[in-house]
Every structure is written in C-alpha cells, then in structure tokens.
Design a protein around this motif. Structure first.
Motif, PDB file in Angstrom:
ATOM      1  N   ALA A   1      -1.132   6.486   8.074  1.00  0.00           N
ATOM      2  CA  ALA A   1      -0.664   5.118   8.194  1.00  0.00           C
ATOM      3  C   ALA A   1      -1.826   4.168   7.976  1.00  0.00           C
ATOM      4  O   ALA A   1      -2.980   4.503   8.267  1.00  0.00           O
ATOM      5  CB  ALA A   1      -0.045   4.895   9.574  1.00  0.00           C
ATOM      6  N   ALA A   2      -1.520   2.985   7.481  1.00  0.00           N
ATOM      7  CA  ALA A   2      -2.537   1.984   7.178  1.00  0.00           C
ATOM      8  C   ALA A   2      -2.239   0.688   7.909  1.00  0.00           C
ATOM      9  O   ALA A   2      -1.082   0.251   7.971  1.00  0.00           O
ATOM     10  CB  ALA A   2      -2.610   1.736   5.677  1.00  0.00           C
ATOM     11  N   ASP A   3      -3.290   0.080   8.449  1.00  0.00           N
ATOM     12  CA  ASP A   3      -3.183  -1.210   9.115  1.00  0.00           C
ATOM     13  C   ASP A   3      -4.333  -2.093   8.648  1.00  0.00           C
ATOM     14  O   ASP A   3      -5.499  -1.701   8.761  1.00  0.00           O
ATOM     15  CB  ASP A   3      -3.224  -1.046  10.628  1.00  0.00           C
ATOM     16  CG  ASP A   3      -3.081  -2.373  11.353  1.00  0.00           C
ATOM     17  OD1 ASP A   3      -4.011  -2.760  12.082  1.00  0.00           O
ATOM     18  OD2 ASP A   3      -2.038  -3.033  11.161  1.00  0.00           O
TER      19      ASP A   3
ATOM     20  N   VAL B   1       0.852  -1.178   0.000  1.00  0.00           N
ATOM     21  CA  VAL B   1       0.000   0.000   0.000  1.00  0.00           C
ATOM     22  C   VAL B   1       0.890   1.230   0.000  1.00  0.00           C
ATOM     23  O   VAL B   1       1.783   1.358   0.842  1.00  0.00           O
ATOM     24  CB  VAL B   1      -0.930   0.020   1.232  1.00  0.00           C
ATOM     25  CG1 VAL B   1      -1.740   1.307   1.279  1.00  0.00           C
ATOM     26  CG2 VAL B   1      -1.863  -1.192   1.232  1.00  0.00           C
ATOM     27  N   GLN B   2       0.668   2.123  -0.940  1.00  0.00           N
ATOM     28  CA  GLN B   2       1.397   3.387  -0.969  1.00  0.00           C
ATOM     29  C   GLN B   2       0.487   4.496  -0.465  1.00  0.00           C
ATOM     30  O   GLN B   2      -0.669   4.589  -0.885  1.00  0.00           O
ATOM     31  CB  GLN B   2       1.862   3.715  -2.390  1.00  0.00           C
ATOM     32  CG  GLN B   2       2.948   2.796  -2.929  1.00  0.00           C
ATOM     33  CD  GLN B   2       2.387   1.499  -3.481  1.00  0.00           C
ATOM     34  OE1 GLN B   2       1.350   1.498  -4.127  1.00  0.00           O
ATOM     35  NE2 GLN B   2       3.073   0.403  -3.217  1.00  0.00           N
TER      36      GLN B   2
ATOM     37  N   TYR C   1       2.047   0.354   6.938  1.00  0.00           N
ATOM     38  CA  TYR C   1       2.399   1.246   5.836  1.00  0.00           C
ATOM     39  C   TYR C   1       2.291   2.693   6.297  1.00  0.00           C
ATOM     40  O   TYR C   1       1.369   3.060   7.035  1.00  0.00           O
ATOM     41  CB  TYR C   1       1.473   1.013   4.636  1.00  0.00           C
ATOM     42  CG  TYR C   1       1.472  -0.408   4.156  1.00  0.00           C
ATOM     43  CD1 TYR C   1       0.434  -1.274   4.482  1.00  0.00           C
ATOM     44  CD2 TYR C   1       2.526  -0.898   3.384  1.00  0.00           C
ATOM     45  CE1 TYR C   1       0.437  -2.579   4.057  1.00  0.00           C
ATOM     46  CE2 TYR C   1       2.531  -2.207   2.955  1.00  0.00           C
ATOM     47  CZ  TYR C   1       1.488  -3.044   3.290  1.00  0.00           C
ATOM     48  OH  TYR C   1       1.496  -4.345   2.869  1.00  0.00           O
ATOM     49  N   TRP C   2       3.220   3.503   5.805  1.00  0.00           N
ATOM     50  CA  TRP C   2       3.296   4.916   6.176  1.00  0.00           C
ATOM     51  C   TRP C   2       3.522   5.782   4.953  1.00  0.00           C
ATOM     52  O   TRP C   2       4.188   5.372   3.999  1.00  0.00           O
ATOM     53  CB  TRP C   2       4.459   5.147   7.148  1.00  0.00           C
ATOM     54  CG  TRP C   2       4.237   4.529   8.482  1.00  0.00           C
ATOM     55  CD1 TRP C   2       4.497   3.250   8.858  1.00  0.00           C
ATOM     56  CD2 TRP C   2       3.692   5.183   9.638  1.00  0.00           C
ATOM     57  NE1 TRP C   2       4.144   3.061  10.176  1.00  0.00           N
ATOM     58  CE2 TRP C   2       3.651   4.229  10.669  1.00  0.00           C
ATOM     59  CE3 TRP C   2       3.229   6.474   9.886  1.00  0.00           C
ATOM     60  CZ2 TRP C   2       3.165   4.543  11.948  1.00  0.00           C
ATOM     61  CZ3 TRP C   2       2.752   6.776  11.146  1.00  0.00           C
ATOM     62  CH2 TRP C   2       2.720   5.820  12.164  1.00  0.00           C
TER      63      TRP C   2
ATOM     64  N   TRP D   1      -4.049   8.987  11.324  1.00  0.00           N
ATOM     65  CA  TRP D   1      -3.097  10.095  11.253  1.00  0.00           C
ATOM     66  C   TRP D   1      -2.294  10.123  12.550  1.00  0.00           C
ATOM     67  O   TRP D   1      -2.853  10.019  13.642  1.00  0.00           O
ATOM     68  CB  TRP D   1      -3.808  11.427  11.067  1.00  0.00           C
ATOM     69  CG  TRP D   1      -4.384  11.612   9.700  1.00  0.00           C
ATOM     70  CD1 TRP D   1      -5.641  11.304   9.284  1.00  0.00           C
ATOM     71  CD2 TRP D   1      -3.710  12.146   8.563  1.00  0.00           C
ATOM     72  NE1 TRP D   1      -5.798  11.618   7.968  1.00  0.00           N
ATOM     73  CE2 TRP D   1      -4.626  12.144   7.497  1.00  0.00           C
ATOM     74  CE3 TRP D   1      -2.416  12.660   8.337  1.00  0.00           C
ATOM     75  CZ2 TRP D   1      -4.297  12.613   6.224  1.00  0.00           C
ATOM     76  CZ3 TRP D   1      -2.088  13.123   7.080  1.00  0.00           C
ATOM     77  CH2 TRP D   1      -3.015  13.098   6.039  1.00  0.00           C
ATOM     78  N   PHE D   2      -0.996  10.284  12.405  1.00  0.00           N
ATOM     79  CA  PHE D   2      -0.088  10.499  13.508  1.00  0.00           C
ATOM     80  C   PHE D   2       0.634  11.824  13.271  1.00  0.00           C
ATOM     81  O   PHE D   2       0.653  12.334  12.152  1.00  0.00           O
ATOM     82  CB  PHE D   2       0.948   9.361  13.600  1.00  0.00           C
ATOM     83  CG  PHE D   2       0.375   8.053  14.071  1.00  0.00           C
ATOM     84  CD1 PHE D   2      -0.349   7.252  13.211  1.00  0.00           C
ATOM     85  CD2 PHE D   2       0.574   7.626  15.359  1.00  0.00           C
ATOM     86  CE1 PHE D   2      -0.886   6.037  13.640  1.00  0.00           C
ATOM     87  CE2 PHE D   2       0.059   6.408  15.808  1.00  0.00           C
ATOM     88  CZ  PHE D   2      -0.676   5.631  14.931  1.00  0.00           C
ATOM     89  N   ARG D   3       1.231  12.331  14.313  1.00  0.00           N
ATOM     90  CA  ARG D   3       2.050  13.520  14.150  1.00  0.00           C
ATOM     91  C   ARG D   3       3.290  13.421  15.034  1.00  0.00           C
ATOM     92  O   ARG D   3       3.274  12.772  16.076  1.00  0.00           O
ATOM     93  CB  ARG D   3       1.280  14.792  14.470  1.00  0.00           C
ATOM     94  CG  ARG D   3       0.842  14.950  15.911  1.00  0.00           C
ATOM     95  CD  ARG D   3      -0.069  16.168  16.045  1.00  0.00           C
ATOM     96  NE  ARG D   3      -0.506  16.380  17.425  1.00  0.00           N
ATOM     97  CZ  ARG D   3      -1.400  17.314  17.771  1.00  0.00           C
ATOM     98  NH1 ARG D   3      -1.948  18.101  16.850  1.00  0.00           N
ATOM     99  NH2 ARG D   3      -1.741  17.456  19.041  1.00  0.00           N
ATOM    100  N   GLN D   4       4.321  14.089  14.557  1.00  0.00           N
ATOM    101  CA  GLN D   4       5.582  14.061  15.285  1.00  0.00           C
ATOM    102  C   GLN D   4       6.205  15.445  15.261  1.00  0.00           C
ATOM    103  O   GLN D   4       6.519  15.971  14.188  1.00  0.00           O
ATOM    104  CB  GLN D   4       6.537  13.033  14.681  1.00  0.00           C
ATOM    105  CG  GLN D   4       7.783  12.804  15.491  1.00  0.00           C
ATOM    106  CD  GLN D   4       8.538  11.564  15.049  1.00  0.00           C
ATOM    107  OE1 GLN D   4       8.365  11.069  13.928  1.00  0.00           O
ATOM    108  NE2 GLN D   4       9.373  11.022  15.912  1.00  0.00           N
TER     109      GLN D   4
END
Length: 122
Positions: free
Chosen positions: A97-99, A2-3, A113-114, A36-39
């Motif tokens: 990201a995908a799970d 997955v892209q 996937y990220w 969605w994640f954030r850093q």
C-alpha cells in the motif's frame, strides 16, 4: 494515480524464506511511504512493515521483527519484503500500500493505494 503490483508469493515450508516485491507505476514513487499488510482468512488486515519515502525509516510489527526486512529502490520504483524463518502463522494474503507523505501509518484506512495482493502459504 499510483498502481501497485505485488509478486513473489507462494508455498513454502516452515523455516523457509520468500521475497515479496511491490512494483509501482504512475505518480512519483519517492514521495510515498510504502507498507506491507497481510490478511488471513476471517481476520483483519494487519500492518506488517513499512518504509518511509527516502528508505531510511523502517517499521515492523512485533510479530515479524528480526525475521522480515523491508527495503526500497526508488530508481526501480520497487519495495521488497524479505521474509525469513517463516512460520505457519505468516500464512496470509500480503498487500502493499502507498500513502503520500513523510509518515508511515500503521492503519490500513490511511493508505490511498493498494495492490491486488499475493498469497503466502506455509
């Protein structure tokens, strides 16, 4: 495989809004939870929001509840994150990201996937 490709980041004033998009390609999009994640610099990658495979289950970090809204369009293989009432502490690189599966994990290590990330600056 997955892209994931994020878009929509940028510079915005406090109180303003941005809409992030995560577009996917590859395997069947509908079978994956998308989050969605954030850093921020010097900090860990934190969960922001996630949506289940069918779009009905949505989850938010306490820090963004009431300000951010996640949605998905399986026909377009896209997940959007509408961010309103932005605060300086929202400054970060935002990743989608995908799970695979019905759950929406909150731990980044559970995602397969990220995307490359998109910068949001306040």
């Amino acid at each position: 495989q997955v892209q994931l490709v994020e878009s929509g980041g940028g510079l915005v004033q406090a109180g303003g809004s941005l809409r992030l998009s995560c577009t996917t390609s590859g395997r069947t999009f509908s079978g994956y939870a998308i989050s969605w994640f954030r850093q921020a610099p010097g900090k860990e990658r934190d969960f922001v929001s996630g949506v289940g495979w069918n779009g009905r289950s949505t989850y938010y970090a306490d820090s963004v509840k009431g300000r951010f809204t996640i949605s998905r369009d399986n026909a377009k293989s896209t997940v959007n994150l509408q961010m309103n009432s932005l605060k300086p502490e929202d400054t970060a690189v935002y990743y989608c990201a995908a799970d695979r599966g019905p759950r929406v994990p909150v731990g980044p290590n559970e995602y397969d996937y990220w995307g490359q990330g998109t910068q949001v600056n306040l």
